[in-house]
Every structure is written in structure tokens, then in C-alpha cells.
Design a protein around this motif. Structure first.
Motif, mmCIF file in Angstrom:
data_model
loop_
_atom_site.group_PDB
_atom_site.id
_atom_site.type_symbol
_atom_site.label_atom_id
_atom_site.label_comp_id
_atom_site.label_asym_id
_atom_site.label_seq_id
_atom_site.Cartn_x
_atom_site.Cartn_y
_atom_site.Cartn_z
ATOM 1 N N TYR A 196 64.788 17.408 24.709
ATOM 2 C CA TYR A 196 64.342 17.707 26.067
ATOM 3 C C TYR A 196 63.432 18.925 26.144
ATOM 4 N N ASP A 220 60.350 20.183 31.320
ATOM 5 C CA ASP A 220 60.453 21.391 32.141
ATOM 6 C C ASP A 220 60.425 20.999 33.622
ATOM 7 N N PRO A 221 60.653 21.943 34.540
ATOM 8 C CA PRO A 221 60.679 21.601 35.971
ATOM 9 C C PRO A 221 59.397 20.951 36.476
ATOM 10 N N VAL A 269 59.567 17.291 35.570
ATOM 11 C CA VAL A 269 60.521 16.582 36.424
ATOM 12 C C VAL A 269 59.918 16.335 37.803
ATOM 13 N N LEU A 295 64.849 22.309 42.495
ATOM 14 C CA LEU A 295 65.583 21.453 41.561
ATOM 15 C C LEU A 295 66.895 22.137 41.217
ATOM 16 N N GLN A 298 69.795 21.565 38.286
ATOM 17 C CA GLN A 298 70.242 20.787 37.147
ATOM 18 C C GLN A 298 71.753 20.589 37.236
ATOM 19 N N ASN A 314 75.514 18.970 35.802
ATOM 20 C CA ASN A 314 76.228 19.005 34.531
ATOM 21 C C ASN A 314 76.151 17.657 33.828
ATOM 22 N N ARG A 340 69.715 14.392 30.983
ATOM 23 C CA ARG A 340 69.381 15.511 31.847
ATOM 24 C C ARG A 340 69.315 14.971 33.272
ATOM 25 N N TYR A 343 69.098 15.897 37.483
ATOM 26 C CA TYR A 343 68.634 16.907 38.436
ATOM 27 C C TYR A 343 68.839 16.418 39.866
ATOM 28 N N LYS A 376 67.876 10.978 36.816
ATOM 29 C CA LYS A 376 68.494 10.989 35.485
ATOM 30 C C LYS A 376 67.443 10.667 34.434
#
Length: 344
Positions: free
Chosen positions: A10, A14-15, A18, A33, A35, A37, A42, A44, A57
Motif C-alpha cells: 500500500y 496515499d490520501p 484514495v 478521510l 482510515q 481498522n 485498506r 477508509y 475498501k
């Protein structure tokens, strides 16, 4: 996928990437954003310009094929159509850097650089809290919904997703651990012997109690994948994260909801099955597969950690995995599982 990409799959997510993927897919964000768990993928949470909030996802590269993800999405959509409370993926629109299959518009391929793409899906954000699994009425309610989920799961079979059996979730992960050098034949020979004996007993358990009916399952139905909503028409439990859906016996989606204290297991199982049987018959022989299935999960979990260990997130989240005591503890627990299975 190159070695460096496998070690840090990943690194390019980066943001900005996304947000760009969501913009291209028809979900313009307000720039925030969060993130969530998730170790495997990944995930968000993203507020949109129109006030809605979605969850994106991004799938771990190389884990699932497109055909396997397609079966996950179709199962979720089928469950939603049957009014089983799951969170299905939303349709995406193609964009400048986003490819969307017209036959399955819920899966996007977002190009970050030439030759590097991330596969992702978007769903509505369904908020909720942890279910109170010590309450009999909560367990019965979840049991009823699992029966409805399994009723849909029985309609057809997965063609591409895994089947929960001794080979796929036991023998093969165990061998991958040994072949990759995570298990030292000299130092960890106790684990090697205990895992081999335990998996032999798992095979005997399946033979003794007869081959169970295999249906499409949630596959990873632990308490963290059940959220409870307190208000509105959707009050009650709902299921999230079908990432591990598979073919397997119905009991797989029940036993992980049981308490850790073995004295309380019988009562919790009674309430789960009391609700389950309101909608679906249950083969009581599958109760004898709980410990064998727990054993498979233990071996599979160790292999999962080993295969992800070069991902920088994993040593931080699971520092005990590299400790000298880990394999000793696992050896002890597998020997205990062996005795429990012999007593069945």
C-alpha cells in the motif's frame, strides 16, 4: 507483483490517491478521510460533498482474483436483495483513471501509475456498536439472521472462492510456514509435531461425524464483524466484511460468536441455535466440528501472520509473533486442542 510491492503493497495508496479514486468513481469527497481498522485491506470512511458518508475498501494486491471478488460482491448483493442486513457494494462509474466492468460495476480498477492498479469497492457507511453477546435475546436475534443468510447461501455454490477444509485451511498453511522458514525444524519441532497430530485428528473428526453440508458462508463471523444499530427501521444486528466468505459448514458462522469461557459456551450456543432454528434446520452433528474448526483457524492464523510479516503494519500490530515464546505457546494450545478433539 515485485518483491518491494509485496513487502509494502500500500506504499502508493496515499490520501490523494484514495480521494482521486472516489472522485473518478462518482463519489466526490469533501476532503476528509478516516482510515478504519483493517489489517488485510485498506478501508477508509469518506464524507461526500452531498452529506452522505461512504466506506471505500482497497483490496490487498494479489490476495484475491477478480473472479473471487466478483463472487463476494454478488453474494452481498444477493443477501441485500433478500433483505438480510448486510452492507452491499455500490455501483461505480468509470473515470479517467478508473476501469469498471459493465458486468460487475461494483468493482473498480484504479490506475495509480502505468502498470500499477488498486482494486476497490465503495459501500454506504452503516454505523453501529458491538453486540451484547452476553444477552440471550441478542444471541437469538443474531442466530435468526445467520439462518436467513445461510438460507440464501444454500441456493448455489461458489465456483472460485475457497472451501473450508483440512487441506486449504490446515495442511497447506502449515507447509507454507515450514517452507518459508518461519518454523525452525530444530527449535520448533514441538509445534511441527503438535500441528501434524492435531490436523490428523481434525481429519479423523470430519470422517467420524460425516461430511457436513457445504454452503456459502460469511466465513469470518466474529463479534467484530457484527454491528448493532439501536434506532430506525434497521435496528438490530447487521453483518459487515464478507472478504472471507467461503464454502463451509454452517457451524463456522456460529462458533466464533461463542464466549471464551468454556463454561458459558453451552448456554450461548443454545440461544444462538434457538434463534437459528426459527428459520433453518441445523444438523447437530456439526456441533462436534467446533474444536476441529478452531484448530484449523489457529494454524491458518499463524500462516496468515507469517505471510504478511514483511508488510510494515504487521510487526507493529502483532509484535509477539516474532517472540521466542510464540511457537511454544502455540504448541501447548495445539496439544490442548488435540485432547479436546479426542474427547469428542
Amino acid at each position: 507483483m515485485s518483491a518491494s510491492a509485496a513487502d509494502a503493497p500500500y506504499a502508493a495508496l496515499d490520501p490523494i490517491t484514495v480521494l482521486g479514486a472516489l472522485q473518478d468513481a462518482g463519489f466526490p469527497c469533501d476532503g476528509r478521510l478516516l482510515q478504519l481498522n483493517s489489517y488485510e485491506n485498506r478501508v477508509y470512511q469518506a464524507p461526500l460533498d452531498d452529506g452522505r458518508v461512504v466506506v471505500a475498501k482497497f483490496y490487498r494486491p494479489g490476495r484475491w482474483s477478480d473472479a473471487q471478488i466478483a463472487e463476494e460482491h454478488r453474494f452481498a448483493l444477493e443477501l441485500a436483495e433478500a433483505e438480510v442486513p448486510v452492507v452491499p457494494p455500490l455501483p461505480l462509474q468509470p473515470g479517467p483513471a478508473l476501469e469498471v466492468d459493465a458486468a460487475l460495476p461494483t468493482l473498480g480498477h484504479y490506475e495509480v501509475t502505468p502498470g500499477q492498479r488498486f482494486r476497490f469497492a465503495v459501500s454506504e457507511r452503516w454505523a453501529g456498536r458491538a453486540p451484547e453477546l452476553e444477552r440471550p435475546d441478542t444471541l437469538a436475534w443474531i442466530g435468526r439472521l445467520l439462518a436467513r443468510l445461510h438460507g440464501v447461501g444454500r441456493r448455489e455454490r461458489f465456483a472460485h472462492r475457497r472451501t473450508l477444509d483440512v487441506a486449504t485451511f490446515g495442511r497447506q498453511p502449515r507447509q507454507r510456514l515450514i517452507d518459508a522458514g518461519f518454523v525452525d525444524p530444530e527449535i520448533d519441532r514441538g509445534w511441527i509435531a503438535a500441528s501434524d497430530a492435531a490436523l490428523d485428528e481434525v481429519e479423523r473428526a470430519f470422517e467420524r461425524h460425516g461430511a457436513p453440508a457445504l454452503i456459502r458462508l460469511h466465513g469470518d463471523c466474529h463479534a467484530g464483524n457484527v454491528l448493532w444499530r439501536d434506532e430506525g427501521a434497521g435496528a438490530g444486528p447487521h453483518f459487515v466484511d464478507l472478504d472471507d466468505c467461503c464454502m463451509g459448514p454452517a457451524i463456522q458462522d456460529l462458533w466464533m460468536l461463542l464466549p471464551g469461557e468454556r463454561g458459558a459456551v453451552e448456554a450461548a450456543l443454545y440461544h444462538l441455535l434457538d434463534g437459528y432454528r426459527d428459520f433453518m434446520d441445523f444438523d447437530d452433528r456439526e456441533l462436534l466440528l467446533i474444536e476441529p474448526l478452531r484448530t484449523l483457524r489457529m494454524v491458518h492464523h499463524s500462516a496468515w501472520l507469517a505471510e504478511r510479516w514483511r508488510d510494515p503494519a504487521f510487526p507493529i500490530a502483532f509484535p509477539w509473533f516474532s517472540s521466542p515464546s510464540y511457537w511454544s505457546q502455540q504448541t501447548t494450545e495445539l496439544r490442548e486442542q488435540l485432547e479436546r478433539m479426542r474427547d469428542l
